[in-house]
Motif scaffolding. Structure first.
Motif, mmCIF file in Angstrom:
data_model
loop_
_atom_site.group_PDB
_atom_site.id
_atom_site.type_symbol
_atom_site.label_atom_id
_atom_site.label_comp_id
_atom_site.label_asym_id
_atom_site.label_seq_id
_atom_site.Cartn_x
_atom_site.Cartn_y
_atom_site.Cartn_z
ATOM 1 N N ARG A 137 -4.648 2.874 8.207
ATOM 2 C CA ARG A 137 -5.783 2.396 7.408
ATOM 3 C C ARG A 137 -5.322 1.928 6.032
ATOM 4 N NH1 ARG A 137 -10.557 6.565 7.128
ATOM 5 N NH2 ARG A 137 -10.446 6.125 9.376
ATOM 6 N N ALA A 138 -4.289 2.565 5.494
ATOM 7 C CA ALA A 138 -3.782 2.166 4.179
ATOM 8 C C ALA A 138 -3.226 0.749 4.203
ATOM 9 C CB ALA A 138 -2.711 3.145 3.718
ATOM 10 N N ALA A 139 -2.762 0.310 5.383
ATOM 11 C CA ALA A 139 -2.180 -1.026 5.503
ATOM 12 C C ALA A 139 -3.243 -2.110 5.615
ATOM 13 C CB ALA A 139 -1.256 -1.086 6.717
ATOM 14 N N ASP A 140 -4.474 -1.738 5.901
ATOM 15 C CA ASP A 140 -5.554 -2.723 6.016
ATOM 16 C C ASP A 140 -5.892 -3.293 4.639
ATOM 17 O OD1 ASP A 140 -5.678 -2.213 8.714
ATOM 18 O OD2 ASP A 140 -7.293 -0.727 8.513
ATOM 19 N N PRO A 141 -6.257 -4.595 4.568
ATOM 20 C CA PRO A 141 -6.679 -5.156 3.280
ATOM 21 C C PRO A 141 -7.902 -4.411 2.758
ATOM 22 C CG PRO A 141 -6.303 -6.887 4.915
ATOM 23 C CD PRO A 141 -6.273 -5.583 5.653
ATOM 24 N N VAL A 142 -7.867 -4.083 1.493
ATOM 25 C CA VAL A 142 -8.981 -3.352 0.896
ATOM 26 C C VAL A 142 -9.414 -4.042 -0.386
ATOM 27 C CG1 VAL A 142 -8.304 -1.118 1.836
ATOM 28 C CG2 VAL A 142 -7.412 -1.825 -0.377
ATOM 29 N N VAL A 143 -10.660 -3.819 -0.722
ATOM 30 C CA VAL A 143 -11.176 -4.267 -2.003
ATOM 31 C C VAL A 143 -11.177 -3.067 -2.940
ATOM 32 C CG1 VAL A 143 -13.164 -5.181 -3.233
ATOM 33 C CG2 VAL A 143 -12.585 -6.079 -0.985
ATOM 34 N N THR A 144 -10.378 -3.133 -3.965
ATOM 35 C CA THR A 144 -10.285 -2.015 -4.908
ATOM 36 C C THR A 144 -11.259 -2.238 -6.044
ATOM 37 O OG1 THR A 144 -7.948 -1.724 -4.386
ATOM 38 C CG2 THR A 144 -8.760 -0.698 -6.402
ATOM 39 N N PRO A 191 0.842 -1.201 0.000
ATOM 40 C CA PRO A 191 0.000 0.000 0.000
ATOM 41 C C PRO A 191 0.876 1.251 0.000
ATOM 42 C CG PRO A 191 0.018 -1.037 2.164
ATOM 43 C CD PRO A 191 0.718 -1.984 1.239
ATOM 44 N N GLN A 192 0.392 2.318 -0.612
ATOM 45 C CA GLN A 192 1.182 3.540 -0.746
ATOM 46 C C GLN A 192 0.403 4.739 -0.238
ATOM 47 O OE1 GLN A 192 2.309 3.712 -4.896
ATOM 48 N NE2 GLN A 192 3.922 2.184 -4.624
ATOM 49 N N VAL A 193 1.115 5.647 0.453
ATOM 50 C CA VAL A 193 0.519 6.857 1.015
ATOM 51 C C VAL A 193 1.390 8.044 0.626
ATOM 52 C CG1 VAL A 193 -0.186 8.064 3.117
ATOM 53 C CG2 VAL A 193 -0.418 5.578 2.982
ATOM 54 N N ASP A 219 7.852 7.683 12.561
ATOM 55 C CA ASP A 219 8.302 6.648 13.495
ATOM 56 C C ASP A 219 7.317 5.487 13.570
ATOM 57 O OD1 ASP A 219 10.718 7.788 14.255
ATOM 58 O OD2 ASP A 219 9.806 8.983 15.859
ATOM 59 N N ALA A 220 6.032 5.792 13.399
ATOM 60 C CA ALA A 220 4.989 4.784 13.607
ATOM 61 C C ALA A 220 4.505 4.130 12.314
ATOM 62 C CB ALA A 220 3.799 5.425 14.326
ATOM 63 N N THR A 221 5.005 4.556 11.165
ATOM 64 C CA THR A 221 4.528 4.004 9.895
ATOM 65 C C THR A 221 4.831 2.511 9.799
ATOM 66 O OG1 THR A 221 4.832 6.110 8.748
ATOM 67 C CG2 THR A 221 4.748 4.131 7.383
ATOM 68 N N PRO A 222 3.828 1.670 9.510
ATOM 69 C CA PRO A 222 4.067 0.222 9.387
ATOM 70 C C PRO A 222 5.098 -0.085 8.300
ATOM 71 C CG PRO A 222 1.710 0.706 9.507
ATOM 72 C CD PRO A 222 2.404 2.017 9.338
ATOM 73 N N GLU A 223 5.850 -1.138 8.489
ATOM 74 C CA GLU A 223 6.922 -1.499 7.562
ATOM 75 C C GLU A 223 6.391 -1.772 6.160
ATOM 76 O OE1 GLU A 223 10.096 -1.438 8.031
ATOM 77 O OE2 GLU A 223 10.076 -0.974 10.176
ATOM 78 N N GLU A 224 5.172 -2.310 6.072
ATOM 79 C CA GLU A 224 4.645 -2.694 4.762
ATOM 80 C C GLU A 224 4.115 -1.522 3.953
ATOM 81 O OE1 GLU A 224 1.265 -3.521 7.755
ATOM 82 O OE2 GLU A 224 3.448 -3.517 7.708
ATOM 83 N N VAL A 225 4.031 -0.331 4.545
ATOM 84 C CA VAL A 225 3.489 0.840 3.850
ATOM 85 C C VAL A 225 4.618 1.645 3.204
ATOM 86 C CG1 VAL A 225 2.251 3.024 4.115
ATOM 87 C CG2 VAL A 225 1.500 1.003 5.378
ATOM 88 N N GLN A 226 4.474 1.939 1.928
ATOM 89 C CA GLN A 226 5.397 2.832 1.239
ATOM 90 C C GLN A 226 4.857 4.248 1.357
ATOM 91 O OE1 GLN A 226 5.922 1.402 -2.779
ATOM 92 N NE2 GLN A 226 7.194 -0.318 -2.123
ATOM 93 N N LEU A 227 5.706 5.175 1.795
ATOM 94 C CA LEU A 227 5.230 6.517 2.120
ATOM 95 C C LEU A 227 6.073 7.572 1.411
ATOM 96 C CD1 LEU A 227 3.876 7.742 5.449
ATOM 97 C CD2 LEU A 227 5.739 9.069 4.456
ATOM 98 N N GLY A 228 5.391 8.638 0.962
ATOM 99 C CA GLY A 228 6.077 9.755 0.335
ATOM 100 C C GLY A 228 5.552 11.066 0.896
ATOM 101 N N SER A 236 7.969 5.482 -1.534
ATOM 102 C CA SER A 236 8.847 4.312 -1.604
ATOM 103 C C SER A 236 8.980 3.704 -0.209
ATOM 104 C CB SER A 236 10.234 4.721 -2.128
ATOM 105 O OG SER A 236 10.808 5.688 -1.268
ATOM 106 N N THR A 237 9.785 2.641 -0.121
ATOM 107 C CA THR A 237 10.090 2.070 1.192
ATOM 108 C C THR A 237 10.727 3.151 2.053
ATOM 109 O OG1 THR A 237 10.417 -0.106 0.203
ATOM 110 C CG2 THR A 237 11.343 0.256 2.401
ATOM 111 N N LEU A 238 10.252 3.304 3.262
ATOM 112 C CA LEU A 238 10.578 4.465 4.074
ATOM 113 C C LEU A 238 11.964 4.375 4.707
ATOM 114 C CD1 LEU A 238 9.489 7.148 5.212
ATOM 115 C CD2 LEU A 238 8.508 5.841 7.104
#
Length: 421
Positions: A228-235, A39-41, A74-83, A110-112
């Motif tokens: 919330r971006a890290a939660d599974p979503v239906v696109t 997921p990307q934010v 500091d709190a961003t989950p590892e699986e989230v790519q953030l910009g 990208s990977t943070l």
């Protein structure tokens, strides 16, 4: 104009809503989470001159934003790519044309690298204009293809200063592209005009608007949106309905999005095998000001135009989303190689635009299609336009008739006794 809501529509809508969560087959289908890319934010921060104002917990708005960003990083989950993207951070002059181009990617999605991102944020200083519209256009291109989810979090303390490029229209255009991008907005000033603009941006893409007045509130809300971006979503899968059933796209089970003009009808096709049941629902959202009194109609018809079943809903201005649904079970066939039946789905709305409101792009439409095994004793739920509910209606009519006869007999008996006495 649709003026009433049938009993069947209410029953079917409930059933459609309940069945929307039924698991699809093992193979990936439209609108199903596939577990693809991360997921990307993209955090879009207003760095205009007004962010110097000191009215948040005794400090400046910019200081509160930096504090929030540091804690969020500091709190961003590892699986989230953030910009991180900025607006109004570089041009301090008075030339409006130049100021409205002042948006830049401070840190790529990208990977943070937390240290690098924090260092970039620390260099920010309130500078220029507030080009929200241009920043959103650029931010929409910051993401990579195939992301599990895409989310923009816009943080600003003022309205866009680059009209006529209306940021609300920009958000609608982004949503109309069907890229599955959600925009959430956060306002640092409890201003009515700002709230209206940020609410419009968020609603156009299915996001949320929040007004925050304290640094800890800002931190908590941004953290919540990133999580919330890290939660599974239906696109939802973007599709384009046709003007007639003959040229309509054929849909499988899944979740789809489209755009429908005011008063327009859209057609889709679904193949239903013997022994299967079609369950479908549709929602049309008024993402701009519309006239009161409107409705949505969903019809299932044969390729020859005979109506099978319908669902409809009406509104009077108290809600900006209308939903309805229907069910159609196809009985088993004695023939082993019986062909599937093509069901044509027609979606019609009776929304009308308020004075001065743009009619393009069309209204957001979301269509859920689910083809499942039919009940063991499938029957035509379109009977009398009431589905299986006609049995209940019959019981209610009979009970009402008997109650009326009994009440009439008792009334006559009481009058007779009164006269005798």
């Amino acid at each position: 104009m649709i003026t009433r809501t049938r009993l069947a529509a209410g029953v079917c809508t409930l059933l459609a809503a309940l069945t929307a969560g039924i698991a699809f087959p093992v193979a990936a289908v439209a609108g199903e989470p596939t577990g693809g890319s991360a997921p990307q934010v993209d955090l879009v921060l207003d760095v205009s001159g007004s962010m110097r104002t000191s009215d948040i917990d005794g400090g400046s708005r910019m200081a509160a934003a930096k504090q929030a960003f540091n804690e969020v990083l500091d709190a961003t989950p590892e699986e989230v790519q953030l910009g991180i993207r900025t607006l109004g951070a570089n041009y301090p002059g008075d030339d409006r044309k130049t100021g409205c181009k002042d948006t830049a990617q401070l840190y790529p999605v990208s990977t943070l690298d937390r240290t690098e991102a924090k260092t970039a944020v620390a260099t920010l200083s309130p500078t220029g204009w507030t080009p929200i519209g241009p920043a959103l256009l650029k931010a929409a291109d910051d993401f990579t293809d195939g992301a599990a989810s895409k989310r923009i979090v816009l943080i600003t303390d003022g309205e866009d200063t680059c009209a006529p490029l209306d940021p609300c229209e920009v958000a609608r255009e982004i949503a109309a592209k069907g890229v599955g991008l959600t925009i959430d907005t956060l306002g640092l000033v409890p201003n009515t005009k700002l709230s209206k603009q940020l609410s419009c941006i968020a609603e156009a893409t299915g996001g949320t608007y929040t007004s925050v007045e304290h640094a800890d509130e800002l931190t908590d809300k941004v953290n919540q949106l990133v999580d919330r971006a890290a939660d599974p979503v239906v696109t939802p899968v973007a599709t384009e309905g046709a003007d007639a059933c003959a040229t309509a796209p054929t849909l499988k089970s899944g979740l789809y999005t489209d755009r429908e003009e005011f008063g327009q009808e859209r057609w889709y096709r679904v193949d239903v095998d013997p022994g299967q049941e079609l369950r479908t629902s549709v929602s049309v959202a008024a993402d701009r000001t519309v006239n009161p009194s409107y409705g949505v109609l969903l019809r299932a018809v044969t390729v020859h135009g005979r109506e099978i079943v319908r669902g409809e809903a009406a509104g009077n201005g108290r809600t900006d989303v209308l939903s309805t649904g229907l069910r159609y079970p196809k009985a088993e066939s004695d023939e082993d190689d019986a062909p599937a039946e093509t069901v044509c789905l027609q979606v019609t709305n009776s929304f009308s635009a308020a004075s001065g409101v743009k009619t393009t792009p069309g209204l957001p439409l979301e269509l859920t299609v689910d083809v499942v095994d039919a009940p063991s004793k499938a029957s035509d739920v379109a009977s009398f336009g009431l589905g299986r509910g006609w049995w209940l209606l019959g019981v209610l009519v009979l009970a009402g008739f008997l109650a009326g006869v009994l009440w009439g007999w008792l009334s006559r008996w009481r009058i007779a006794v009164w006269r005798t006495n």
